[in-house]
Design a protein around this motif. Structure first.
Motif, mmCIF file in Angstrom:
data_model
loop_
_atom_site.group_PDB
_atom_site.id
_atom_site.type_symbol
_atom_site.label_atom_id
_atom_site.label_comp_id
_atom_site.label_asym_id
_atom_site.label_seq_id
_atom_site.Cartn_x
_atom_site.Cartn_y
_atom_site.Cartn_z
ATOM 1 N N VAL A 95 0.780 -1.110 0.207
ATOM 2 C CA VAL A 95 -0.110 -0.028 0.076
ATOM 3 C C VAL A 95 0.893 1.416 0.028
ATOM 4 O O VAL A 95 1.767 1.646 0.967
ATOM 5 N N GLY A 96 0.791 1.903 -1.197
ATOM 6 C CA GLY A 96 1.768 3.251 -1.108
ATOM 7 C C GLY A 96 0.798 4.365 -0.606
ATOM 8 O O GLY A 96 1.399 5.136 0.306
ATOM 9 N N LEU A 97 -0.307 4.517 -0.828
ATOM 10 C CA LEU A 97 -1.163 5.713 -0.729
ATOM 11 C C LEU A 97 -2.551 4.910 -0.284
ATOM 12 O O LEU A 97 -3.126 4.420 -0.930
ATOM 13 N N LYS A 98 -3.171 5.759 0.635
ATOM 14 C CA LYS A 98 -4.623 5.206 0.992
ATOM 15 C C LYS A 98 -5.886 6.241 1.319
ATOM 16 O O LYS A 98 -5.247 7.144 2.292
ATOM 17 N N ASP A 99 -6.383 6.404 0.491
ATOM 18 C CA ASP A 99 -7.485 7.520 0.556
ATOM 19 C C ASP A 99 -7.150 8.927 1.019
ATOM 20 O O ASP A 99 -7.538 9.356 1.923
ATOM 21 N N ILE A 100 -6.360 9.415 0.164
ATOM 22 C CA ILE A 100 -5.748 10.801 0.237
ATOM 23 C C ILE A 100 -6.478 11.779 -0.330
ATOM 24 O O ILE A 100 -7.125 11.761 -1.563
ATOM 25 N N ASN A 101 -6.949 12.815 0.498
ATOM 26 C CA ASN A 101 -7.631 13.877 0.032
ATOM 27 C C ASN A 101 -7.188 15.385 0.277
ATOM 28 O O ASN A 101 -6.896 15.628 1.554
ATOM 29 N N LEU A 102 -6.674 15.836 -0.446
ATOM 30 C CA LEU A 102 -5.902 17.231 -0.452
ATOM 31 C C LEU A 102 -6.605 18.301 -1.169
ATOM 32 O O LEU A 102 -7.000 18.171 -2.301
ATOM 33 N N LYS A 103 -6.521 19.694 -0.626
ATOM 34 C CA LYS A 103 -6.500 20.880 -1.351
ATOM 35 C C LYS A 103 -5.544 21.905 -1.367
ATOM 36 O O LYS A 103 -5.114 22.088 -0.271
ATOM 37 N N SER B 136 10.252 7.461 6.205
ATOM 38 C CA SER B 136 10.786 6.592 5.179
ATOM 39 C C SER B 136 9.453 5.669 4.974
ATOM 40 O O SER B 136 9.031 4.949 6.063
ATOM 41 N N GLY B 137 8.999 5.557 4.085
ATOM 42 C CA GLY B 137 7.991 4.448 3.601
ATOM 43 C C GLY B 137 6.635 5.101 3.898
ATOM 44 O O GLY B 137 5.494 4.316 3.701
ATOM 45 N N SER B 138 6.443 6.378 4.219
ATOM 46 C CA SER B 138 5.257 6.882 4.416
ATOM 47 C C SER B 138 4.389 7.318 3.172
ATOM 48 O O SER B 138 3.212 7.532 3.184
ATOM 49 N N GLY B 139 5.011 7.489 2.174
ATOM 50 C CA GLY B 139 4.493 7.743 0.806
ATOM 51 C C GLY B 139 4.309 9.084 0.488
ATOM 52 O O GLY B 139 3.762 9.412 -0.730
ATOM 53 N N LYS B 140 5.416 9.961 0.809
ATOM 54 C CA LYS B 140 5.500 11.301 0.435
ATOM 55 C C LYS B 140 5.860 11.334 -1.048
ATOM 56 O O LYS B 140 5.422 12.154 -1.779
ATOM 57 N N SER B 141 7.077 10.659 -1.063
ATOM 58 C CA SER B 141 7.611 10.783 -2.607
ATOM 59 C C SER B 141 6.723 10.032 -3.671
ATOM 60 O O SER B 141 6.535 10.396 -4.971
ATOM 61 N N THR B 142 5.828 8.918 -3.282
ATOM 62 C CA THR B 142 5.034 8.558 -4.187
ATOM 63 C C THR B 142 3.825 9.572 -4.333
ATOM 64 O O THR B 142 3.419 9.549 -5.439
ATOM 65 N N MET B 143 3.581 10.168 -3.495
ATOM 66 C CA MET B 143 2.571 11.236 -3.579
ATOM 67 C C MET B 143 3.030 12.216 -4.772
ATOM 68 O O MET B 143 2.110 12.521 -5.476
ATOM 69 N N ILE B 144 4.022 12.674 -4.645
ATOM 70 C CA ILE B 144 4.463 14.229 -5.451
ATOM 71 C C ILE B 144 4.583 13.512 -6.886
ATOM 72 O O ILE B 144 4.396 14.278 -7.876
ATOM 73 N N ARG B 145 4.897 12.154 -6.903
ATOM 74 C CA ARG B 145 4.961 11.747 -8.347
ATOM 75 C C ARG B 145 3.421 11.235 -8.941
ATOM 76 O O ARG B 145 3.586 11.256 -10.083
ATOM 77 N N HIS B 146 2.473 11.626 -8.371
ATOM 78 C CA HIS B 146 1.082 11.692 -8.773
ATOM 79 C C HIS B 146 0.902 12.811 -9.469
ATOM 80 O O HIS B 146 -0.005 12.766 -10.373
ATOM 81 N N PHE B 147 1.305 13.965 -8.819
ATOM 82 C CA PHE B 147 0.843 15.149 -9.443
ATOM 83 C C PHE B 147 1.260 15.604 -10.797
ATOM 84 O O PHE B 147 0.364 16.164 -11.516
ATOM 85 N N ASN B 148 2.202 14.940 -11.415
ATOM 86 C CA ASN B 148 2.589 15.184 -12.861
ATOM 87 C C ASN B 148 2.494 13.689 -13.492
ATOM 88 O O ASN B 148 2.971 13.545 -14.686
ATOM 89 N N ARG B 149 1.780 12.926 -13.059
ATOM 90 C CA ARG B 149 1.414 11.282 -13.480
ATOM 91 C C ARG B 149 2.992 10.682 -13.772
ATOM 92 O O ARG B 149 2.676 10.023 -14.826
ATOM 93 N N LEU B 150 3.767 11.024 -12.983
ATOM 94 C CA LEU B 150 4.991 9.951 -13.201
ATOM 95 C C LEU B 150 4.669 8.738 -12.653
ATOM 96 O O LEU B 150 5.225 7.854 -13.018
ATOM 97 N N ILE B 151 3.686 8.565 -11.709
ATOM 98 C CA ILE B 151 2.843 7.466 -11.193
ATOM 99 C C ILE B 151 1.479 7.523 -11.437
ATOM 100 O O ILE B 151 1.068 8.608 -11.111
ATOM 101 N N ASP B 152 0.808 6.645 -12.104
ATOM 102 C CA ASP B 152 -0.677 6.544 -11.927
ATOM 103 C C ASP B 152 -1.390 6.017 -10.986
ATOM 104 O O ASP B 152 -0.867 4.879 -10.232
ATOM 105 N N PRO B 153 -2.236 6.487 -10.481
ATOM 106 C CA PRO B 153 -3.047 6.224 -9.135
ATOM 107 C C PRO B 153 -3.881 4.722 -9.423
ATOM 108 O O PRO B 153 -4.262 4.332 -10.473
ATOM 109 N N THR B 154 -3.961 4.039 -8.332
ATOM 110 C CA THR B 154 -4.767 2.741 -8.685
ATOM 111 C C THR B 154 -6.251 3.159 -8.639
ATOM 112 O O THR B 154 -7.053 2.567 -9.180
#
Length: 413
Positions: A43-51, A64-82
């Motif tokens: 599990v990289g990210l779970k039910d994140i809601n941000l504005k 480490s392992g909290s998901g913060k770097s995974t998160m930032i890579r979603h903003f420009n879709r270097l990673i696609d969310p599930t």
């Protein structure tokens, strides 16, 4: 109310061969470790809601392992969310075609990396101009613009050198100039300063703050360092095991931690260095608005203490005492206020850090007037309010010392 620039809703990221198959387990509340043991999925990210609002520095932090770097890579879709939705200015990033996503990355967002990410075979000026080259800007124009940004980050004259000839701090300035040169509205900074020595890191933080005052970019900043988060962030989001455990202003995070996890982060923070006057000031207890000495004495009689703040249509004038007014009233020749009638009391800004005003607060016999840039009285800083910051800090430390240890922050995530 202004609409957020970026909105993230119901964001999940599961790493593994069949991520969709474990979504229900995640939603049912199974832990990250349980899911990994049972399914082999992470599990990289779970039910994140941000504005995230336009023009703010939004800090995402965690272990480490909290998901913060995974998160930032979603903003420009270097990673696609599930699962989940990412809106930037109302545009659903997940629905962008390959070509639209390419343009989005070139013009809407720039990124500054932890390890600088410079091209070693290119000169400094060509590194800064690289994003403009990708945008198709003519060489002459992009070099002019790149030189302007080198000047802005304090690297005038370094354009013809190569990255290997620069210090770490200088290399990161090149990376920052390259990101800013594209005029992208959103700046993604992934542990951008964590590889730098403490002194250089502090200088880079100062420079980012100075630049932000001029540029008003929307900056998403990843860090493992709470002091850095408190110093830079307008808003801070703290992640744990892929979940958002608290979001708020630095003051809210520091003074009102959501749970034991966040409390462990903040308990050793120097509050006087992290909090501003505005956080702990109180409304001014007593104001005098009179235009003559006689009127001021009448108002002073209603005051329960022996001093008050004199405020007119022109803003804050000074601190008046009962004694100074009585002395002035004896002189029948004048009924106007002159400089001598006011007490010598330091005036402080609501934006000042408590640490900077501490000597004045402790040495002055009066609560310090808090006055904004336009001369308006905003509040007063009482010595007792400042003392409470340290007493709370001391009490927390004493109560928790035996039972809790702060999280050990590291670089990876």
């Amino acid at each position: 109310m202004t609409k957020p620039l970026i909105e993230i809703s119901g964001l999940y990221k599961i790493f593994g061969p069949k991520p969709a198959s474990v979504i229900d387990k995640v939603k049912s509340g199974q832990s990250k470790d349980q899911i990994l043991a049972e399914t082999g999925h992470t599990v990289g990210l779970k039910d994140i809601n941000l504005k995230i609002n336009k023009g703010e520095i939004f800090v995402i932090m965690g272990l480490s392992g909290s998901g913060k770097s995974t998160m930032i890579r979603h903003f420009n879709r270097l990673i696609d969310p599930t699962m989940g939705q990412i809106l930037v200015e109302g545009i659903d990033v997940m629905k962008l075609s390959t070509s639209e996503l390419e343009q989005f990355r070139r013009h809407k967002m720039s990124m500054v990396f932890q390890r600088f990410g410079l091209l070693p075979h290119r000169t400094v000026i060509d590194n800064v101009a690289y994003g403009l080259e990708i945008q198709g800007i003519k060489k002459e124009d992009r070099l002019i613009k790149a030189n302007e940004w080198l000047d802005t980050v304090g690297l005038t004259g370094y354009g013809n050198q190569y990255p290997a000839q620069l210090s770490g701090g200088q290399q990161q300035r090149v990376g920052l100039a390259r990101a800013l040169a594209t005029d992208a509205e959103i700046l993604l900074m992934d542990e951008a300063f964590s590889a730098l020595d403490p002194l250089i890191r502090s200088e880079m933080q100062d420079q980012l703050i100075d630049l932000q005052e001029k540029l008003h970019k929307t900056i998403i900043f990843i860090t493992h360092d709470l002091d850095e988060a408190l110093r830079l962030g307008d808003q801070i989001a703290i992640l744990k095991d892929g979940e958002l455990v608290q979001q708020g202003t630095p003051d809210e995070i520091l003074l009102h931690p959501a749970d034991d996890y966040v409390e462990a982060f903040v308990k050793d923070v120097n509050r006087a260095r992290a909090l501003t006057v505005e956080t702990v000031m109180k409304p001014p207890a007593y104001r005098i608005t009179a235009t003559t000495i006689e009127e001021a004495l009448v108002e002073m009689k209603r005051v329960k203490q022996d001093y008050a703040y004199h405020v007119t249509d022109d803003g804050f004038q000074g601190v008046l005492t009962r004694e100074s007014l009585l002395d002035a009233a004896k002189d029948s020749a004048t009924q106007t206020f002159d400089k001598e009638i006011y007490e010598e009391v330091p005036v402080i800004s609501p934006d000042s850090v408590i640490e900077h005003v501490l000597p004045d607060t402790m040495s002055c016999d009066y609560s310090l007037p808090v006055v904004d840039d336009e001369g308006n009285l905003q509040g007063e800083l009482e010595r007792s309010a400042v003392a409470e910051i340290f007493s709370d800090e001391s009490a927390d430390s004493t109560a928790e010392k035996a039972s809790k240890k702060p999280p050990i922050m590291d670089k990876a995530s």
